[in-house]
Design an enzyme around this catalytic site. Structure first.
Site, PDB file in Angstrom:
ATOM      1  CD  GLN A 172    -108.934 -19.473 -41.965  1.00  0.00           C
ATOM      2  OE1 GLN A 172    -109.561 -18.549 -41.474  1.00  0.00           O
ATOM      3  NE2 GLN A 172    -107.732 -19.798 -41.562  1.00  0.00           N
ATOM      4  CG  PHE A 173    -109.290 -25.225 -46.937  1.00  0.00           C
ATOM      5  CD1 PHE A 173    -108.447 -26.302 -46.694  1.00  0.00           C
ATOM      6  CD2 PHE A 173    -108.775 -24.129 -47.606  1.00  0.00           C
ATOM      7  CE1 PHE A 173    -107.125 -26.279 -47.105  1.00  0.00           C
ATOM      8  CE2 PHE A 173    -107.460 -24.100 -48.024  1.00  0.00           C
ATOM      9  CZ  PHE A 173    -106.632 -25.173 -47.775  1.00  0.00           C
ATOM     10  CB  THR A 174    -106.715 -23.845 -42.795  1.00  0.00           C
ATOM     11  OG1 THR A 174    -107.114 -22.517 -42.456  1.00  0.00           O
ATOM     12  CG2 THR A 174    -106.023 -23.839 -44.155  1.00  0.00           C
TER      13      THR A 174
END
Length: 145
Positions: free
Chosen positions: A78-80
């Site tokens: 989850q890059f966020t």
């Protein structure tokens, strides 16, 4: 690297209406990879994930880690998680890894996790995923390496 660890009764990941991963009791961990992450970062976060005491002992205290508990591990990229949200109304992603680096680091994390003993399931890197979980407790911690 940032890891949002959640103790779950069960969790699953669906992509394009197909369940691609599911676990029973254990940990769902959302992983955010940063630009500077490397093998040392992987080893550090993986040690913390598998040894962090989030399961209850016989007295109801969180004194048992994933390996001793025998639970499953669901890792989801989850890059966020690595977004800079310190100012303004739009997140910044300058600290995030490139997609190529992020995928390589995430895949090495999964590979190393599978050598440690828990059953490991994963989401699909870069996919539009729907993650379902029943957070047990709720118990949620943000770990950083």
């Amino acid at each position: 690297m940032k890891a949002l660890l959640q103790r779950v009764s069960r969790a699953s990941v669906t992509v394009a209406d197909q369940c691609i991963a599911q676990i029973d009791a254990g940990l769902l961990v959302l992983i955010g990879v940063e630009r500077e992450d490397d093998d040392a970062t992987i080893d550090k976060i993986l040690h913390r994930l598998t040894h962090y005491r989030v399961f209850s002992d016989e007295n109801g205290r969180m004194n048992v880690n994933l390996l001793d508990h025998g639970g499953d591990l669901l890792l989801v990229s989850q890059f966020t998680l690595v977004a800079d949200t310190s100012r303004g109304l739009r997140p910044g992603f300058s600290q995030g890894a490139t997609p190529e680096h992020g995928k390589a680091i995430f895949e090495r994390l999964v590979e190393k996790a599978r050598t440690l003993g828990p059953r490991v399931e994963t989401g699909e890197f870069g996919a539009d995923m729907q993650v379902e979980l029943i957070n047990d407790g709720p118990v949620t911690f943000m770990l950083e390496a």
